[in-house]
Every structure is written in structure tokens, then in C-alpha cells.
Design a protein around this motif. Structure first.
Motif, short mmCIF file in Angstrom:
data_model
loop_
_atom_site.label_atom_id
_atom_site.label_comp_id
_atom_site.label_asym_id
_atom_site.label_seq_id
_atom_site.Cartn_x
_atom_site.Cartn_y
_atom_site.Cartn_z
N VAL A 279 -26.82 -59.90 30.30
CA VAL A 279 -27.66 -60.35 29.19
C VAL A 279 -27.50 -61.88 29.11
CG1 VAL A 279 -28.06 -60.24 26.70
CG2 VAL A 279 -27.32 -58.19 27.96
N ALA A 280 -28.61 -62.59 29.33
CA ALA A 280 -28.53 -64.07 29.33
C ALA A 280 -28.59 -64.57 27.90
CB ALA A 280 -29.69 -64.64 30.14
N LEU A 281 -27.55 -65.29 27.50
CA LEU A 281 -27.49 -65.81 26.13
C LEU A 281 -27.91 -67.28 26.10
CD1 LEU A 281 -24.17 -64.35 24.65
CD2 LEU A 281 -26.51 -63.55 24.30
N GLY A 282 -28.53 -67.71 25.00
CA GLY A 282 -28.86 -69.13 24.80
C GLY A 282 -30.34 -69.42 24.93
N SER A 283 -31.06 -68.64 25.72
CA SER A 283 -32.51 -68.85 25.82
C SER A 283 -33.18 -67.53 26.14
CB SER A 283 -32.82 -69.87 26.92
OG SER A 283 -32.46 -69.31 28.17
N GLY A 284 -34.49 -67.47 25.92
CA GLY A 284 -35.21 -66.24 26.22
C GLY A 284 -36.10 -65.84 25.07
N PRO A 285 -36.92 -64.82 25.31
CA PRO A 285 -37.94 -64.44 24.32
C PRO A 285 -37.38 -63.68 23.12
CG PRO A 285 -38.09 -63.02 26.24
CD PRO A 285 -37.02 -64.03 26.55
N PHE A 286 -36.18 -63.18 23.23
CA PHE A 286 -35.63 -62.37 22.12
C PHE A 286 -34.58 -63.16 21.36
CE2 PHE A 286 -36.34 -59.53 25.84
CZ PHE A 286 -37.55 -59.01 25.42
N PRO A 316 -18.99 -65.72 30.05
CA PRO A 316 -17.72 -66.12 30.67
C PRO A 316 -17.07 -67.24 29.86
CG PRO A 316 -19.55 -66.29 32.24
CD PRO A 316 -20.14 -65.98 30.92
N VAL A 317 -15.74 -67.23 29.80
CA VAL A 317 -15.04 -68.30 29.11
C VAL A 317 -14.61 -69.33 30.15
CG1 VAL A 317 -14.27 -67.07 27.08
CG2 VAL A 317 -12.95 -66.90 29.21
N PRO A 318 -14.38 -70.62 29.82
CA PRO A 318 -14.61 -71.11 28.46
C PRO A 318 -16.07 -71.44 28.19
CG PRO A 318 -13.77 -72.87 29.85
CD PRO A 318 -13.88 -71.65 30.72
N HIS A 319 -16.48 -71.27 26.98
CA HIS A 319 -17.79 -71.77 26.55
C HIS A 319 -17.70 -72.00 25.05
CE1 HIS A 319 -18.40 -67.64 25.18
NE2 HIS A 319 -19.37 -68.10 24.43
N ASP A 320 -18.69 -72.68 24.51
CA ASP A 320 -18.68 -72.93 23.06
C ASP A 320 -19.02 -71.63 22.35
OD1 ASP A 320 -18.01 -75.54 23.37
OD2 ASP A 320 -20.11 -76.21 23.53
N ALA A 321 -18.02 -71.05 21.75
CA ALA A 321 -18.20 -69.73 21.17
C ALA A 321 -19.21 -69.74 20.04
CB ALA A 321 -16.86 -69.20 20.67
N TYR A 322 -20.00 -68.65 19.97
CA TYR A 322 -20.93 -68.50 18.84
C TYR A 322 -20.14 -67.90 17.68
CZ TYR A 322 -24.30 -68.84 22.64
OH TYR A 322 -24.99 -69.25 23.73
N ASP A 323 -20.62 -68.20 16.45
CA ASP A 323 -19.95 -67.67 15.27
C ASP A 323 -20.67 -66.44 14.76
OD1 ASP A 323 -17.95 -69.56 15.21
OD2 ASP A 323 -19.27 -71.02 14.18
N ILE A 324 -19.96 -65.64 14.05
CA ILE A 324 -20.57 -64.49 13.39
C ILE A 324 -21.66 -65.01 12.46
CG2 ILE A 324 -20.16 -62.52 11.85
CD1 ILE A 324 -18.36 -61.98 14.07
N GLY A 325 -22.83 -64.39 12.50
CA GLY A 325 -23.92 -64.82 11.62
C GLY A 325 -24.90 -65.76 12.30
N ASP A 326 -24.50 -66.39 13.44
CA ASP A 326 -25.42 -67.26 14.19
C ASP A 326 -26.59 -66.44 14.71
OD1 ASP A 326 -23.71 -69.32 13.82
OD2 ASP A 326 -23.08 -69.53 15.93
N ARG A 327 -27.78 -67.07 14.72
CA ARG A 327 -28.91 -66.43 15.39
C ARG A 327 -29.02 -67.05 16.78
NH1 ARG A 327 -33.56 -63.49 14.86
NH2 ARG A 327 -33.07 -62.89 12.72
N ILE A 328 -28.99 -66.25 17.84
CA ILE A 328 -29.08 -66.83 19.17
C ILE A 328 -30.17 -66.14 19.98
CG2 ILE A 328 -26.75 -67.77 19.46
CD1 ILE A 328 -25.88 -65.21 20.68
N ALA A 329 -30.76 -66.91 20.88
CA ALA A 329 -31.81 -66.38 21.75
C ALA A 329 -31.15 -65.70 22.95
CB ALA A 329 -32.71 -67.52 22.23
N PHE A 330 -31.83 -64.66 23.46
CA PHE A 330 -31.31 -64.04 24.69
C PHE A 330 -32.45 -63.47 25.51
CE2 PHE A 330 -31.43 -60.56 21.64
CZ PHE A 330 -31.87 -59.48 22.38
N ASP A 331 -32.12 -63.15 26.76
CA ASP A 331 -33.15 -62.57 27.63
C ASP A 331 -32.60 -61.35 28.35
OD1 ASP A 331 -35.50 -62.17 28.93
OD2 ASP A 331 -35.21 -63.76 30.44
#
Ligand code: ADP
Ligand code: MG
Lengths: 344, 259
Positions: A279-286, A316-331
Motif C-alpha cells: 500500500v503506497a502511502l503519501g500520494s494516490g487517489p484515496f 519502512p523505517v526510518p521515515h517521518d511517522a504519521y500521527d494518529i488522526g492525520d489524513r493521508i493519501a494512499f494508492d
């Protein structure tokens, strides 16, 4: 059945009284192969083994081995070995005599017997314990005795019922390597039962995934792991995002969703499945809202709430972790999906 | 403190109750006097030697031995298959089978004896010896089944399947891997059956005829006619024999595990 088929089960149905445990099973095995029967407890693995050994008569179907129909051949004439889940060593006999048991029944004696038994014990590394009784051995050692006892009979097929499940984690890994080595050195055709997918993936040439008495998928470890063909197998090997499809579109609670362009999806596909890592996080239509987040060593896992339903994703880590409640795009890219042909 | 005292007193009473009769019999057996009495009148071994000269004791001892050995063997020949079948197959009438097999120890022996006399010996003209043999076999059967079942319970049935896969027949598997593993259970059953049969009184009471009496019955007879210490001497000898058997059985078989 191809020319190479050595052991073949054709429409084999197995029943306990009126309750059917295995339903019209078909399986062709080539000589020298290492096959894993993989499936959850109660799916009929042991029952299938018992039918191959002859301890159980099929209600219907045929079993052939090495060109001969053995469907009704009694168990003691089959030349099929079985290592029981419980090992089933003879408590009153020492290790040597346990291994010699079948050979003595073949009227082997004297030097020939000693050579054969010693060879078997050597193969499993137990020559120094030949005089011990089974009760004086560890689980792993008992397992090896059971293995040697079957191997010295030069079986046409060696069956192993959950050979690793009674061992502790460290021994299990050791025994895994051991089984592979023994199979390579003896060249014997082997079928082993497991409910642990990592065992099947690591050891087998081909995996038979079973569920409720029938075969869900039969293929190489790569097939099963990367290209599960049914919902059950996908779920079993860790595809946590599974959707029903129709005419190339995902069906969700809110209606149909068009996927981003990619490899076309044909009409026989009834479902698509993605591993969390695909599941690609950070960009995408959803998009989805982060509901949960946990650290898993090599990666961070997220649970998203989206219009498609709950989504499990992994970054994969390390990356800038998302917080609970954030809305993020995925594909969900069709190219990374497993195509499922059965969804029940 | 009083609690501890009380438990010592209780223990002493229990021991006295259990061992007392035995010690009295031994003392009476060593009497030099002419009648059965306690305390003994003087000490001697003459009654112990006398026992071996009494012909009816010799005959009844032989009969009791015969019954104990062959009754127990017969009970085992019947009992081992019953125990095996009950433990290995889900028999629909399993509980019924258990009840039937246990009946001879639940029904009072005196009734068993009377029933055999009334319905076997008298109407069918079966010999007393044969009736005794049947009675003792039936009486030992429950013990045989129970003790052998207990040792089968601890034996996994998959070793038989393992034997079959290694080339043995089903029957061969029974003799090659089942029997050797329940050998101690069978020996324990034999000893228990032997002792039970040998000491059996109520059933044998009814099944006696001229010259055909088991040893315990013969001892009762003898006492009614001759009230001398030889009965005590015999009783003491038998008690020592039983103790020796059970001691050896415990030593070599761990007998108490089975009973
Ligand atoms: N002896 C038996 N009698 C009746 N049903 C059985 C027996 N053994 C297994 N079954 C049933 O057959 C099915 C398959 O069992 P089994 O082959 O032992 O599964 P597995 O080895 O995959 O865990 C299960 O539903 C189980 O309940
Ligand atoms: Mg099983």
C-alpha cells in the motif's frame, strides 16, 4: 497425470462415518519432490496422510504410486513411510531396535541389518545413542529416531506429520535444515504436513494449501507467497487488504471504486489483495485517517480508516511517522495486487 | 500438642487393628500346647511341621493352587482381549461391557456361589471342580480387565499403526508392540488374581464336596473338628507367603501402581 507423476491422488474422498473430511482431492507428485501440505488445524492434512499410508481406506477415488494402483493395498505392503506427529516410537525397544524393527520384519539380520541400522542412525546423527530407550531421549532426538526408522526402509514416499510442531523454536530451525539435508542425501520423495506457512515456504518445492478438506492452491512457494489465488490463501500468507472486484472495479460498502490505471484486470478475477507493504502511502487517489500505529522493527504499521474500509499499511523505517488522526493519501496499485479467483 | 497426641493414638490403634490379628495368629502358631489359644502355651515349631503332614491340607492346597494359577490364566486369556477392545475401539456397549465384567466383584460372593450351585452344579450335573474353576475365573476377570486396562491406558495406540506401516500385520503388531509394553500390567494382574483366588471364601463355601475343598474352606472344616494350633500355623505360613509375593511384586513391578 503427466509421465513424471510418481504419487497420484485422483478424486480421493475420505470420510469418518458420514462426515467427509477430505473431498475429491487431486494431487500429482513427482519423484524426489518435497511437498508441503499447508493448512489450519482440522483441514484434513493428517487424514490425507493416513490415506496415502493405507491406514485409512478412501470412500472414493484412486491412489497410484510408482505406476501401481495402491488404493486397496494394505498399509504393511505399501512401502510408504510415516513419521507420526507423536513419533510413535516403541517404548520397550532401544534406539537400535526401533530402527531395526521394520528391517527385521523384512527378514534382514546379521551384518546386513547392523550396516543398515548404523547407516540410518548416522544419517540423523544418533549413532552414539543406539542403546538408549525412547524415554531417555529429548523430543528432537526422538524425532530423529522416528525419521531414521522410516528412512532405513527405503520408502517410495516418506510422509511426515507436523514434524516440527512439537519442537521448541531453536530446535525447529535446526530440524528444518536437517530435513532438507536428509531429503537431499536420500533423494526420497517427501510430503510433510504443517500449519506454519514459513515452514512450508522455507522447505518445500511445492506447497499444497488445504482448507476444509479440499485444495485451495497448489504451487511453488513463490506462487503461494506472491500470487495467492484465493481469498483464503491470500489471508493465510499475509495479504491483509482484500477486496471483491467486479468488471475491474473494487466493490466497497459505499459502491464501486475505480482503480488507478495499471495491468488490466480480466473478468475471471473475483478479488484483489494487497500486502500492507504494497500500500503506497503519501500520494494516490484515496485517503484515510490514521487510527492506529505500531512499530514492527523493520517497518511501522498503520491502520487507516478510509472510504474503502479499514486499510493496513506499512512503511519502512526510518521515515517521518504519521500521527494518529492525520489524513493521508494512499494508492492501491493494480500491479501490486494479487488476483484472486475465489472469494468464499 | 493434643492434636499430635491424638493422631499418634489413632495411628497406634489403626496399626494394632491391622497387625494385631496377624501377630496373634503367629504367636498361636508357635504354641507348644494342644489347643488353639492365645497367649500360646510355650514355644515350639511342632504345629508348623504338623501342617505338612495333614493330608486334607495337602489336597486342598493343591486344589487352591490349581484354581489360583489356571483360574487367573483363564481370566487373563479372556480379560486381555476385553481390555484391549474396550481401550482401542469406541464400542457402542462399552459401559455395559464394563458393568458386566465387574459384576462378580459387585455381587456378594455368597450369592455367586449359591447361584452357581443352584443353577449350574445341581441341574446340569457339573462337577464341583469345574464349577469352582468357572467361579474363580469369573471372580478374577474384573481384576484382570481393570489392571490390564490401566496399563493399556498409558500406551498410545499409534505405535501399532507405526508397526503396521513398518510391515507388520495387525495381529503381529499386537504381539510385537502391545504385549511387551503391558507385560508388567499382566504380571500385576496375575499376582492380584492369584492372591484373590487363593484367599477366596464366600464363593467357594457353597462349592465344596467330598474331598473337593479349597484351602480356606478346608481350614474352616478342620477347625470345626480339630481345635489345634495347626490351623494358626497354616494361616501364618499363608500370610508370610502373601507378604513375600506382594513385596517382590512391588519391588520388581511397582505393583501399587496397578491396583
Ligand atoms: N478419528 C476421527 N473421527 C472422526 N472425525 C475425525 C477423526 N479424525 C479427524 N476427524 C475430522 O476430520 C477432519 C480433518 O482432521 P485431520 O485430518 O486430523 O486435520 P489436520 O491434520 O489437518 O489438523 C476434522 O474435521 C476432524 O474433526
Ligand atoms: Mg493433524
Amino acid at each position: 497425470m503427466s509421465d513424471l507423476t510418481y504419487l497420484s491422488l485422483k478424486d480421493v474422498t475420505l470420510a469418518y462415518g458420514k462426515s467427509v473430511a477430505v473431498d475429491r482431492l487431486n494431487l500429482d507428485i513427482t519423484r524426489g519432490e518435497l511437498i508441503a501440505l499447508l493448512g489450519p488445524s482440522g483441514c484434513g492434512k493428517t487424514t490425507t496422510m493416513r490415506a496415502i499410508t493405507g491406514l485409512m481406506r478412501p470412500a472414493a477415488g484412486r491412489i497410484t504410486l510408482d505406476g501401481a494402483d495402491i488404493t486397496y493395498l494394505p498399509a504393511n505392503k505399501r512401502q510408504v513411510g510415516l513419521v507420526f506427529q507423536s513419533y510413535a516410537l516403541f517404548p520397550h525397544l532401544n534406539v537400535f531396535e526401533n530402527v531395526a524393527f521394520g528391517l527385521r520384519l523384512k527378514k534382514l539380520g546379521g551384518k546386513a541389518l547392523d550396516t543398515k541400522v548404523d547407516g540410518g542412525l548416522d544419517l540423523v546423527g544418533l549413532s552414539h545413542l543406539a542403546d538408549r530407550k525412547p524415554a531417555e531421549l529429548s523430543g528432537g532426538q526422538q524425532q530423529r529416531v522416528a525419521l531414521a526408522r522410516s528412512l532405513v526402509m527405503d520408502p517410495k514416499v516418506l510422509l511426515l506429520d507436523e514434524p516440527l510442531s512439537n519442537l521448541d523454536a531453536r530446535l525447529r530451525l535446526e530440524m528444518r535444515t536437517e530435513l532438507q539435508r536428509v531429503q537431499r542425501e536420500s533423494g526420497v520423495t517427501m510430503v510433510f504436513v504443517t500449519h506454519d506457512q514459513s515452514e512450508a515456504l522455507a522447505l518445500a518445492d511445492r506447497i499444497v494449501v488445504m482448507k476444509d478438506g479440499y485444495i485451495e492452491q497448489l504451487g511453488t512457494p513463490e506462487d503461494v507467497y506472491d500470487r495467492p489465488s484465493t481469498r483464503f490463501v491470500a489471508d493465510f500468507v499475509g495479504f491483509e487488504n482484500i477486496f471483491t472486484t467486479e468488471n475491474g472495479k473494487l466493490k466497497t460498502a459505499d459502491g464501486e471504486v475505480l482503480l488507478s490505471p495499471g495491468t488490466p484486470i480480466d473478468g475471471t478475477v473475483k478479488g484483489l489483495a494487497w500486502r500492507p507493504s504494497k500500500v503506497a502511502l503519501g500520494s494516490g487517489p484515496f485517503s484515510g485517517i490514521v487510527k492506529g500505529s505500531s512499530f514492527a522493527g523493520h517497518a511501522r504499521e498503520y491502520l487507516l480508516d478510509s472510504a474503502l474500509g479499514p486499510i493496513k499499511a506499512e512503511q519502512p523505517v526510518p521515515h517521518d511517522a504519521y500521527d494518529i488522526g492525520d489524513r493521508i493519501a494512499f494508492d492501491l496499485a493494480p500491479d501490486h495486487a494479487a488476483r484472486l479467483t475465489r472469494m468464499e | 500438642m493434643t492434636g499430635r497426641l491424638l493422631s499418634y493414638v489413632t495411628l497406634t490403634l489403626v496399626l494394632a487393628f491391622l497387625l494385631g490379628p496377624f501377630l496373634i495368629i503367629v504367636a498361636a502358631a508357635l504354641s507348644a500346647g494342644e489347643t488353639l489359644a492365645f497367649p500360646p502355651q510355650g514355644l515350639s515349631l511342632k504345629w508348623v511341621f504338623k501342617v505338612f503332614e495333614i493330608e486334607s491340607f495337602r489336597n486342598s492346597f493343591a486344589l487352591s493352587m490349581f484354581l489360583a494359577v489356571f483360574g487367573t490364566l483363564a481370566a487373563l486369556i479372556l480379560g486381555v482381549p476385553v481390555a484391549y477392545a474396550a481401550s482401542r475401539y469406541k464400542l457402542p456397549f462399552r459401559e455395559t461391557l464394563r458393568t458386566i465384567v465387574s459384576a462378580p466383584i459387585i455381587v456378594p460372593g455368597i450369592i455367586v456361589g449359591l447361584a452357581l450351585l443352584r443353577y449350574l452344579v445341581i441341574p446340569l450335573d457339573v462337577g464341583i471342580g469345574l464349577a469352582l474353576f468357572i467361579a474363580h475365573t469369573a471372580l478374577i476377570l474384573p481384576y484382570a480387565v481393570r489392571v490390564v486396562s490401566a496399563s493399556l491406558e498409558n500406551l498410545r495406540s499409534d505405535i501399532e499403526e507405526a508397526a503396521v506401516i513398518l510391515g507388520s500385520s495387525r495381529a503381529g503388531a499386537f504381539f510385537r508392540v502391545v504385549l511387551p509394553n503391558i507385560r508388567n500390567g499382566i504380571l500385576a494382574a496375575f499376582i492380584l488374581g492369584f492372591v484373590t483366588s487363593f484367599n477366596q471364601v464366600p464363593v467357594s463355601l457353597f462349592l465344596s464336596g467330598p474331598g473337593v475343598r479349597t484351602l480356606p474352606i478346608d481350614m474352616i472344616w478342620y477347625m470345626e473338628i480339630t481345635y489345634d494350633p495347626s490351623v494358626a500355623a497354616l494361616a501364618a505360613l499363608l500370610a508370610f507367603l502373601s507378604i513375600a509375593i506382594v513385596f517382590l511384586a512391588e519391588r520388581f513391578l511397582g505393583f501399587s501402581r496397578y491396583v
